[in-house]
Scaffold this active site. Structure first.
Site, short mmCIF file in Angstrom:
data_model
loop_
_atom_site.label_atom_id
_atom_site.label_comp_id
_atom_site.label_asym_id
_atom_site.label_seq_id
_atom_site.Cartn_x
_atom_site.Cartn_y
_atom_site.Cartn_z
N ASN A 9 66.02 22.41 24.55
CA ASN A 9 66.09 22.91 25.93
C ASN A 9 67.23 23.91 25.98
O ASN A 9 68.40 23.53 25.96
CB ASN A 9 66.35 21.71 26.86
CG ASN A 9 66.62 22.13 28.29
OD1 ASN A 9 66.45 23.30 28.65
ND2 ASN A 9 67.05 21.18 29.10
N TRP A 10 66.87 25.18 26.03
CA TRP A 10 67.89 26.23 25.95
C TRP A 10 68.62 26.43 27.28
O TRP A 10 69.59 27.18 27.36
CB TRP A 10 67.26 27.55 25.51
CG TRP A 10 66.69 27.52 24.11
CD1 TRP A 10 66.71 26.46 23.22
CD2 TRP A 10 66.04 28.59 23.42
NE1 TRP A 10 66.10 26.80 22.04
CE2 TRP A 10 65.68 28.11 22.13
CE3 TRP A 10 65.72 29.91 23.75
CZ2 TRP A 10 65.01 28.91 21.19
CZ3 TRP A 10 65.05 30.71 22.82
CH2 TRP A 10 64.71 30.21 21.55
N LYS A 11 68.12 25.80 28.32
CA LYS A 11 68.73 25.92 29.66
C LYS A 11 68.91 27.40 30.04
O LYS A 11 68.11 28.23 29.63
CB LYS A 11 70.03 25.13 29.72
CG LYS A 11 69.83 23.68 29.25
CD LYS A 11 70.95 22.76 29.58
CE LYS A 11 70.61 21.35 29.07
NZ LYS A 11 71.62 20.37 29.37
N HIS A 96 64.20 17.43 34.85
CA HIS A 96 65.44 17.39 34.08
C HIS A 96 66.60 17.01 35.00
O HIS A 96 66.61 17.36 36.19
CB HIS A 96 65.70 18.75 33.43
CG HIS A 96 66.89 18.70 32.52
ND1 HIS A 96 68.16 18.91 32.98
CD2 HIS A 96 66.98 18.41 31.20
CE1 HIS A 96 69.01 18.75 31.96
NE2 HIS A 96 68.31 18.46 30.88
N GLU A 98 69.46 18.18 35.46
CA GLU A 98 70.10 19.27 36.21
C GLU A 98 69.25 19.70 37.40
O GLU A 98 69.78 20.15 38.41
CB GLU A 98 70.39 20.44 35.25
CG GLU A 98 71.60 20.13 34.38
CD GLU A 98 71.44 20.53 32.93
OE1 GLU A 98 70.66 21.44 32.62
OE2 GLU A 98 72.11 19.89 32.08
N GLU A 168 67.39 10.51 29.29
CA GLU A 168 68.62 11.30 29.19
C GLU A 168 69.66 10.75 30.16
O GLU A 168 69.68 11.12 31.34
CB GLU A 168 68.33 12.76 29.53
CG GLU A 168 67.32 13.42 28.62
CD GLU A 168 67.49 14.93 28.61
OE1 GLU A 168 67.81 15.47 27.55
OE2 GLU A 168 67.33 15.56 29.66
N GLY A 174 75.55 17.19 27.87
CA GLY A 174 76.53 18.27 27.82
C GLY A 174 77.97 17.81 27.79
O GLY A 174 78.89 18.60 27.98
N SER A 214 73.75 15.07 24.35
CA SER A 214 74.67 15.33 23.25
C SER A 214 74.12 14.90 21.89
O SER A 214 74.86 14.39 21.05
CB SER A 214 76.04 14.68 23.53
OG SER A 214 76.59 15.22 24.73
N GLY A 235 69.94 19.86 24.05
CA GLY A 235 70.44 20.98 24.84
C GLY A 235 71.35 21.86 24.00
O GLY A 235 70.89 22.69 23.21
N GLY A 236 72.65 21.65 24.14
CA GLY A 236 73.65 22.50 23.49
C GLY A 236 73.38 22.80 22.02
O GLY A 236 73.45 23.95 21.59
#
Ligand code: PGA
Length: 252
Positions: A9-11, A96, A98, A168, A174, A214, A235-236
């Site tokens: 997930n590149w956000k 998600h 966010e 999640e 993150g 993470s 993600g990151g």
């Protein structure tokens, strides 16, 4: 046997150039695990088409980070499942954390998105997970159960085969604070038991449950060792091709 499924997930990251480079890095890095693990990347909407082109004739699938529930019309700024399908998406992330906690999406809205994704021929990845204060108050099971029941409301057993669940924990996203494999397994097992109650044991046994929060090259392997962890939503660490490829390889 559930096949592992790792999604990046590149956000709200990358640009025209770096999104293509990243996709190319993932394609070349994953060449030797083709067929052994399902892999998808979810770039920002505006880069879907060019990332899709970079993934052409690879086994890496394209996914979106969100989808709107209406098919078309006067919904300024929104993107329908038909549009996503049109540019080559296979998957759509729904709910998600966010979107739930920053944008304010409700379980009811997320449920509509899950239905719309399936109707449009996409495979939804429904995200669930508790806040830190909910975990501290021993409310993880209650929160995740509510998100699951409301998020999947009205889905027939046939439609469930399109769904992936991503657990999640919000406190792990993150933050660098990964859930321990035991913490992840505990909730994943609870989710699978819930799916057996909501549907049946066969369906529960087939649905893939990803862990997200993470996930990194150095913890992916131990998370994937757990019986009910069937993949990772990253993600990151999905923003660096080498890290993401290492996570994919640790998930085979
Ligand atoms: P993270 O994000 O890997 O950066 O924690 C995971 C996610 O939000 O899907």
């Amino acid at each position: 046997m559930r096949k592992s499924f790792v999604a990046g997930n590149w956000k709200m990251n990358t640009d025209v150039h770096s999104s293509v480079k990243l996709a190319q890095g993932v394609v070349s890095g994953c060449k030797d695990v083709v067929g052994k693990v399902d892999v998808a990347v979810c770039p920002p909407f505006v880069y879907l088409q060019q990332v899709g082109a970079a993934l052409q004739s690879s086994h890496i699938a394209l996914g979106s980070q969100d989808v709107y529930f209406e098919q078309k019309g006067a919904f300024t700024g929104e993107i329908s499942s038909a549009m996503l399908k049109d540019v080559g998406c296979a998957y759509a992330i729904c709910g998600h954390s966010e979107r739930r906690h920053v944008i304010g999406e409700t379980d009811e809205l997320i449920n509509k998105k899950v239905h719309a994704a399936i109707l449009g021929g996409l495979l939804p990845i429904l995200c669930v997970g508790e806040l830190i204060e909910e975990r501290k108050a021993n409310k993880t099971a209650e929160v995740v159960t509510r998100q699951m029941k409301k998020g999947l409301a009205g889905l027939t057993p046939e439609k469930m085969s399109a769904v992936t669940i991503a657990y999640e924990p919000v406190w792990a996203i993150g933050t660098g604070l990964t859930a321990t494999p035991q913490q992840a397994q505990e909730v994943h097992a609870m989710i699978r038991k819930l799916l057996a109650e909501m549907y049946d044991r066969k369906i529960a046994g087939e649905i893939r449950i990803q862990y997200g929060g993470s996930a990194k090259p150095d913890n992916a392997g131990e998370l994937m060792q757990e019986e009910d962890v069937d993949g990772l939503l990253v993600g990151g660490a999905s923003l660096k091709a080498d890290d993401f490829v290492a996570i994919v390889k640790a998930s085979v």
